[in-house]
Write an enzyme that holds these catalytic residues in place. Structure first.
Site, PDB file in Angstrom:
ATOM      1  N   ARG A 117       0.827  -1.216   0.000  1.00  0.00           N
ATOM      2  CA  ARG A 117       0.000   0.000   0.000  1.00  0.00           C
ATOM      3  C   ARG A 117       0.860   1.265   0.000  1.00  0.00           C
ATOM      4  O   ARG A 117       0.505   2.256  -0.635  1.00  0.00           O
ATOM      5  CB  ARG A 117      -0.959  -0.016   1.188  1.00  0.00           C
ATOM      6  N   ASN A 137      -6.965   1.179  -1.597  1.00  0.00           N
ATOM      7  CA  ASN A 137      -5.725   0.701  -0.989  1.00  0.00           C
ATOM      8  C   ASN A 137      -5.206  -0.586  -1.639  1.00  0.00           C
ATOM      9  O   ASN A 137      -4.497  -1.355  -1.015  1.00  0.00           O
ATOM     10  CB  ASN A 137      -5.863   0.568   0.533  1.00  0.00           C
ATOM     11  N   HIS A 140      -6.513  -6.492  -0.409  1.00  0.00           N
ATOM     12  CA  HIS A 140      -7.107  -6.970   0.842  1.00  0.00           C
ATOM     13  C   HIS A 140      -6.267  -8.149   1.318  1.00  0.00           C
ATOM     14  O   HIS A 140      -5.836  -8.975   0.514  1.00  0.00           O
ATOM     15  CB  HIS A 140      -8.553  -7.442   0.614  1.00  0.00           C
TER      16      HIS A 140
END
Length: 161
Positions: A117, A137, A140
């Site tokens: 990120r 972002n 996951h």
């Protein structure tokens, strides 16, 4: 011992050559994508995403309106793609802690340099809130072994070969 977790590239990861670079970064850190599929987000996939994020939806509550933000971020102004992944690791560290350290903090402006990120996302919560969407972002990563098992089960139709 081989450990498993669930990870997913999000729509904002599919810009330029980011998917390849993200996957290379994961591989360079000893994470192996056992199975994956690039999936165009349609209404059927949105139903799976709603199931995937059901706890977050409950936790955030009606005022935050996570489902509307999810649709805005993952569906509208498409097409959008995601990449569900079953990921393995054979190192000595716990796969959950290890993969989440590599991914970096959820709010990209707080993610350390060199994390996924921190390298590939420049969004933040304040901007996302102003635009009534989820923060971009790029990835996951499951937050516990229990979540990983649940998420792998939810996404198994896209992970089984």
């Amino acid at each position: 011992m081989k450990q498993y977790t669930y990870m997913m590239l999000k729509p904002d990861a599919f810009q330029g050559n980011q998917p390849d670079a993200i996957l290379k970064m994961m591989e360079d850190h000893g994470l192996c994508v056992e199975s994956s599929q690039v999936v165009e987000v349609n209404m059927d996939v949105m139903k799976v995403l709603l199931e995937h994020y059901h706890q977050v939806i409950d936790d955030k509550g009606a005022v935050f309106n996570f489902p509307a933000r999810l649709f805005h971020t993952f569906y509208f102004d498409g097409p959008h793609w995601i990449m569900p992944m079953k990921v393995s690791y054979t190192g000595s560290e716990d796969i959950i802690a290890y993969s989440r350290k590599l991914v970096g903090k959820t709010n990209p402006i707080e993610a350390a340099p060199g994390t996924i990120r921190g390298t590939f996302s420049h969004d933040n919560y304040d901007l996302a809130d102003q635009e009534n969407r989820l923060v971009n972002n790029v990835i996951h990563a499951s937050d516990s072994i229990e979540s990983a098992k649940r998420e792998l089960e939810i996404w198994k139709m896209y992970l089984e070969k």
